[in-house]
Scaffold this motif. Structure first.
Motif, short mmCIF file in Angstrom:
data_model
loop_
_atom_site.label_atom_id
_atom_site.label_comp_id
_atom_site.label_asym_id
_atom_site.label_seq_id
_atom_site.Cartn_x
_atom_site.Cartn_y
_atom_site.Cartn_z
N ARG A 40 -25.06 -8.39 -15.17
CA ARG A 40 -24.00 -9.41 -16.26
C ARG A 40 -23.08 -8.88 -15.10
O ARG A 40 -22.78 -7.55 -14.58
N ARG A 41 -21.72 -9.92 -14.95
CA ARG A 41 -20.66 -9.76 -14.13
C ARG A 41 -19.64 -8.91 -14.79
O ARG A 41 -19.69 -8.70 -16.57
N ARG A 42 -19.09 -7.30 -14.89
CA ARG A 42 -18.33 -6.19 -15.15
C ARG A 42 -17.27 -6.36 -14.29
O ARG A 42 -17.38 -6.27 -13.37
N TRP A 43 -16.33 -6.40 -15.00
CA TRP A 43 -14.78 -5.83 -15.15
C TRP A 43 -14.80 -4.61 -14.91
O TRP A 43 -14.50 -4.13 -15.99
N GLU A 44 -14.09 -3.85 -13.72
CA GLU A 44 -13.95 -1.67 -13.96
C GLU A 44 -12.06 -1.93 -13.91
O GLU A 44 -11.90 -2.61 -12.44
N VAL A 45 -11.72 -1.50 -14.63
CA VAL A 45 -10.58 -1.44 -14.46
C VAL A 45 -10.04 0.34 -14.11
O VAL A 45 -10.61 0.87 -15.11
N ASP A 46 -9.76 0.42 -13.63
CA ASP A 46 -10.07 1.93 -11.82
C ASP A 46 -9.66 2.76 -12.28
O ASP A 46 -9.36 3.40 -12.67
N LEU A 47 -8.02 2.10 -12.13
CA LEU A 47 -6.91 3.11 -11.96
C LEU A 47 -5.90 2.35 -12.55
O LEU A 47 -5.68 1.41 -12.59
N LEU A 48 -5.28 2.84 -13.15
CA LEU A 48 -3.49 2.61 -13.84
C LEU A 48 -2.99 4.04 -13.86
O LEU A 48 -2.99 4.96 -14.26
N ALA A 49 -1.56 3.97 -13.50
CA ALA A 49 -0.89 4.45 -12.98
C ALA A 49 0.76 3.83 -13.43
O ALA A 49 1.36 2.81 -13.02
N VAL A 50 1.70 4.78 -14.07
CA VAL A 50 3.08 4.36 -14.14
C VAL A 50 3.73 5.83 -13.61
O VAL A 50 2.95 7.01 -13.89
N GLY B 140 4.26 1.10 -11.13
CA GLY B 140 3.43 1.12 -11.28
C GLY B 140 2.14 0.38 -10.46
O GLY B 140 2.39 -0.18 -10.34
N PHE B 141 0.92 0.46 -11.16
CA PHE B 141 -0.02 0.12 -10.23
C PHE B 141 -1.39 -0.03 -11.36
O PHE B 141 -0.93 0.93 -12.25
N ALA B 142 -2.31 -1.22 -11.17
CA ALA B 142 -3.32 -0.99 -11.58
C ALA B 142 -4.86 -1.46 -10.69
O ALA B 142 -4.71 -2.70 -10.44
N ASP B 143 -5.22 -1.12 -10.75
CA ASP B 143 -6.56 -1.65 -9.80
C ASP B 143 -7.78 -1.73 -10.64
O ASP B 143 -8.71 -0.93 -10.73
N LYS C 268 0.98 6.84 -7.20
CA LYS C 268 -0.51 7.52 -6.62
C LYS C 268 0.08 9.09 -6.66
O LYS C 268 -0.44 9.73 -7.71
N GLN C 269 0.53 9.44 -5.55
CA GLN C 269 0.82 10.69 -5.29
C GLN C 269 1.48 11.60 -6.41
O GLN C 269 1.44 12.93 -6.87
N VAL C 270 2.57 11.03 -7.27
CA VAL C 270 3.43 11.38 -8.38
C VAL C 270 2.36 12.56 -9.43
O VAL C 270 2.84 12.37 -9.70
N VAL C 271 1.67 10.66 -9.97
CA VAL C 271 0.85 10.77 -11.02
C VAL C 271 -0.15 11.70 -10.71
O VAL C 271 -1.01 12.87 -11.29
N TRP C 272 -1.53 11.58 -9.69
CA TRP C 272 -2.17 12.31 -8.89
C TRP C 272 -1.71 12.92 -8.25
O TRP C 272 -2.20 12.89 -6.82
N PRO C 273 -1.35 13.99 -7.51
CA PRO C 273 -0.65 14.96 -6.41
C PRO C 273 -1.91 15.70 -5.92
O PRO C 273 -1.42 16.13 -4.86
N ALA D 297 0.95 -1.33 0.09
CA ALA D 297 -0.45 -0.50 -0.19
C ALA D 297 0.59 1.17 -0.07
O ALA D 297 0.96 2.17 -0.68
N ALA D 298 2.16 1.35 0.49
CA ALA D 298 2.80 2.68 0.43
C ALA D 298 3.32 2.78 -0.30
O ALA D 298 3.67 4.23 -1.22
N ALA D 299 3.94 1.58 -0.89
CA ALA D 299 4.40 1.85 -2.68
C ALA D 299 3.49 2.44 -3.45
O ALA D 299 4.63 3.46 -4.35
N ILE D 300 2.49 1.68 -3.64
CA ILE D 300 1.53 1.99 -4.78
C ILE D 300 1.18 3.41 -4.28
O ILE D 300 0.85 4.48 -5.01
N LEU D 301 0.37 4.34 -2.78
CA LEU D 301 0.53 5.46 -2.47
C LEU D 301 1.60 6.08 -3.11
O LEU D 301 1.45 7.88 -3.43
N THR D 302 2.76 6.00 -2.90
CA THR D 302 4.22 6.90 -3.73
C THR D 302 3.95 6.90 -5.09
O THR D 302 3.93 8.46 -5.51
#
Length: 226
Positions: free
Chosen positions: A69-79, A56-59, A20-25, A13-18
């Motif tokens: 209908r079951r849907r897959w939501e590609v919600d957040l994508l950050a590099v 990077g991460f994808a959530d 995320k904050q760079v991509v969306w400050p 979580a902490a590394a993902i947050l790092t």
């Protein structure tokens, strides 16, 4: 080049947050919320590592459409900016989509801002196709309180948990009662958000959202697979 692409665990979580904050400050972030969301059922977070660093991460997560209908939501994508132009985003979207289909999703989609060309190109390379309908995102304004009204049989509240918020998406019939009901439930359960993605051509629905105290966030396109 990605040295490792894997499913995240709460310790990431902490590394993902790092990243995320760079991509969306400008975003409000909570490492505890990220760790909790990673662990939720029907939810898959992927991290791309270069060496020992999360680059990077994808959530993504499952939702159920009004038609069941079951849907897959590609919600957040950050590099992270240091690792762009190396194909990481494409690899993560592909892997996230595969994870969603493995969980039983019948379709996959991503909501992309009309000006986000980089994400549009990534999803296109992964086989997603744009729905040309421009959709406007409206969310209940902060501090808005409503008296809860009845929800019609054709209006649906979709619960979602993301790294950014916990809330409700409104789908189906989008009228004034539906918007006020969603915002009232949001207040009752102290959720972060209630919102709807409304085709820009549906002027009555947009007017109903505005009358119910919802505010315009931006214009988007759905990108869909299958």
């Amino acid at each position: 080049m990605v040295s490792n692409l894997r499913i995240a665990n709460p310790d990431d979580a902490a590394a993902i947050l790092t990243v995320k904050q760079v991509v969306w400050p400008e975003s409000a972030d909570d490492v505890k919320n990220i760790a909790q969301v990673i662990s939720e059922p029907g939810h898959v977070t992927l991290v791309a590592e270069v060496g020992e660093r999360v680059a990077g991460f994808a959530d993504g997560f499952l939702t159920l459409s009004p038609q069941g209908r079951r849907r897959w939501e590609v919600d957040l994508l950050a590099v992270h900016p240091d690792y762009r132009q190396q194909g990481l985003a494409r690899q993560m979207v592909t892997a996230s989509t595969q994870a969603g289909l493995a969980l039983g999703a019948e379709t996959a989609r991503g909501l992309i801002h009309v000006e986000n060309v980089a994400s549009q190109q990534t999803f296109a390379r992964c086989g997603y196709v744009i729905d040309e309908t421009v959709c406007s995102l409206f969310v209940a304004s902060d501090g808005l309180t409503q008296t809860r009204t009845g929800l019609s049989a054709t209006s649906f509240l979709i619960p979602v948990s993301t790294f950014n918020y916990r809330g409700l998406w409104l789908e189906g019939t989008l009228d004034y009662d539906a918007f006020t009901c969603a915002s009232a439930i949001r207040s009752q359960y102290k959720l972060d958000m209630a919102g709807a993605v409304i085709p820009a051509s549906q002027e009555k629905a947009i007017t109903a959202a505005q009358q119910a105290g919802y505010v315009f966030v931006g214009d988007y396109h759905w990108w869909r697979l299958i």
